[in-house]
Scaffold this active site. Sequence first.
Site, PDB file in Angstrom:
ATOM      1  N   GLY A  81       3.368   1.584   7.799  1.00 30.82           N
ATOM      2  CA  GLY A  81       1.968   1.747   8.824  1.00 30.82           C
ATOM      3  C   GLY A  81       1.078   3.924   8.539  1.00 30.82           C
ATOM      4  O   GLY A  81       1.270   3.887   8.879  1.00 30.82           O
ATOM      5  N   GLY A  82       2.282   3.823   8.021  1.00 29.18           N
ATOM      6  CA  GLY A  82       1.937   5.205   7.714  1.00 29.18           C
ATOM      7  C   GLY A  82       1.303   6.207   6.789  1.00 29.18           C
ATOM      8  O   GLY A  82      -0.129   6.390   7.448  1.00 29.18           O
ATOM      9  N   GLU A 125      -0.406  -5.573   6.249  1.00 34.83           N
ATOM     10  CA  GLU A 125       0.363  -5.609   5.648  1.00 34.83           C
ATOM     11  C   GLU A 125       2.104  -6.832   5.887  1.00 34.83           C
ATOM     12  O   GLU A 125       2.418  -7.934   5.201  1.00 34.83           O
ATOM     13  CB  GLU A 125       1.770  -4.561   5.299  1.00 34.83           C
ATOM     14  CG  GLU A 125       0.714  -3.139   4.445  1.00 34.83           C
ATOM     15  CD  GLU A 125       1.400  -1.867   4.884  1.00 34.83           C
ATOM     16  OE1 GLU A 125       0.998  -1.451   3.928  1.00 34.83           O
ATOM     17  OE2 GLU A 125       1.894  -1.687   5.432  1.00 34.83           O
ATOM     18  N   THR A 158       0.812  -1.201   0.059  1.00 37.43           N
ATOM     19  CA  THR A 158       0.176  -0.218   0.046  1.00 37.43           C
ATOM     20  C   THR A 158       1.006   1.517   0.286  1.00 37.43           C
ATOM     21  O   THR A 158       2.100   1.239   1.138  1.00 37.43           O
ATOM     22  CB  THR A 158      -0.329  -0.092   1.731  1.00 37.43           C
ATOM     23  OG1 THR A 158      -1.657  -1.190   1.192  1.00 37.43           O
ATOM     24  CG2 THR A 158      -1.685   1.147   1.460  1.00 37.43           C
ATOM     25  N   GLY A 159       0.391   1.959  -0.724  1.00 34.94           N
ATOM     26  CA  GLY A 159       0.803   3.680  -0.491  1.00 34.94           C
ATOM     27  C   GLY A 159       1.476   3.939  -2.181  1.00 34.94           C
ATOM     28  O   GLY A 159       1.254   3.974  -2.872  1.00 34.94           O
ATOM     29  N   ASP A 190       6.251  -4.004  -1.514  1.00 29.72           N
ATOM     30  CA  ASP A 190       5.800  -2.660  -0.424  1.00 29.72           C
ATOM     31  C   ASP A 190       6.344  -1.875   0.253  1.00 29.72           C
ATOM     32  O   ASP A 190       7.853  -1.764  -0.279  1.00 29.72           O
ATOM     33  CB  ASP A 190       5.366  -3.092   1.051  1.00 29.72           C
ATOM     34  CG  ASP A 190       4.099  -3.319   2.093  1.00 29.72           C
ATOM     35  OD1 ASP A 190       3.780  -1.309   1.274  1.00 29.72           O
ATOM     36  OD2 ASP A 190       2.979  -3.921   2.455  1.00 29.72           O
ATOM     37  N   ASP A 203       8.487   3.255   5.595  1.00 24.43           N
ATOM     38  CA  ASP A 203       8.678   4.680   6.181  1.00 24.43           C
ATOM     39  C   ASP A 203       9.366   4.852   6.685  1.00 24.43           C
ATOM     40  O   ASP A 203      10.677   5.977   6.338  1.00 24.43           O
ATOM     41  CB  ASP A 203       7.402   4.386   7.738  1.00 24.43           C
ATOM     42  CG  ASP A 203       5.911   4.817   6.767  1.00 24.43           C
ATOM     43  OD1 ASP A 203       6.140   5.126   5.899  1.00 24.43           O
ATOM     44  OD2 ASP A 203       5.495   3.849   6.751  1.00 24.43           O
TER      45      ASP A 203
HETATM   46  C1  5RP Z   1       1.311   1.948   4.422  1.00 26.19           C
HETATM   47  C2  5RP Z   1       2.749   1.727   4.398  1.00 26.19           C
HETATM   48  C3  5RP Z   1       3.404   2.066   2.989  1.00 26.19           C
HETATM   49  O1  5RP Z   1       4.181   1.319   2.710  1.00 26.19           O
HETATM   50  C4  5RP Z   1       4.756   3.463   3.821  1.00 26.19           C
HETATM   51  O2  5RP Z   1       3.797   4.151   4.471  1.00 26.19           O
HETATM   52  C5  5RP Z   1       4.908   4.074   2.429  1.00 26.19           C
HETATM   53  O3  5RP Z   1       4.166   4.920   1.992  1.00 26.19           O
HETATM   54  P1  5RP Z   1       4.512   5.352   0.601  1.00 26.19           P
HETATM   55  O4  5RP Z   1       5.463   4.537   0.006  1.00 26.19           O
HETATM   56  O5  5RP Z   1       3.323   6.949   0.150  1.00 26.19           O
HETATM   57  O6  5RP Z   1       5.210   6.781   1.682  1.00 26.19           O
HETATM   58  O7  5RP Z   1       3.450   0.881   5.576  1.00 26.19           O
HETATM   59  O8  5RP Z   1       0.163   1.473   5.468  1.00 26.19           O
END
Ligand code: 5RP
Length: 226
Positions: free
Chosen positions: A101-102, A109, A31-32, A87, A90
């Site tokens: 978990g951002g 995940e 996710t993200g 994945d 952060d």
């Molecule tokens: C979501 C996450 C994301 O993988 C993490 O926050 C990184 O996101 P991004 O690629 O938008 O910086 O752990 O729960």
Amino acid sequence: MNNPDAEKSKKAAGEKAADYVRDGMILGLGTGSTVRYFIEKLASRIKAQQLDITAIPTSAASEKLARSLGITLTTVGEHPQIDLDVDGADEVDPQFNLIKGGGGAHTREKIIASASKEFIVIVDKSKMVSRLGNFPVPVEVLSFSEKYVWNEIVSLGGLPRRREGFLTDSGNIVLDCRFNVIDPEKLETDLKCIPGVVEDGVFAKRRPEKVIVADGRNVKILERVL
Ligand code: 5RP
């Protein structure tokens, strides 16, 4: 506004990860904003090369995107063994411990990463740190137990803060917790052992085998020494 350099790096890392997909794989989709580039590139590879790929998304957002791009989806119930999970993160330390978990999707995940034979993390260079902890640790919590969990986190030395206006895909709250010093494996266990905690965002037990780090168009593949 998004930082255009970080955006370029996310795209480069996300697209590079699509090279690791092989015909016939069951994939985990993280996710993200970095994973978004992976999913888009994956969809174009599937179309161009007629690949037989089935994917398990870790969030409603990734599910929506993958579905809109015509990627065949399944569930971890139907496919409890996954070939490859890709994945974002952060923070990533030199031992490949992670904070995730951002986006509040870290529970699913962690399940998908743990069920996968191979776990690849894709990040822009700013996520690589010498020690974890600048980014607060997201902890998914049953709202029934919020005050109790809060106090337990404080007694572990954390400073929790409720993520306002946010519920996870499973309907739970998130406490973002600052810690001065993080021993990743111990903190992951200590948080997970608090009744009412659904999952914490420290990934020390399931670390990635590879981290793809991009700085602009310059992409490096880091491999964990096993
Ligand atoms: C979501 C996450 C994301 O993988 C993490 O926050 C990184 O996101 P991004 O690629 O938008 O910086 O752990 O729960």
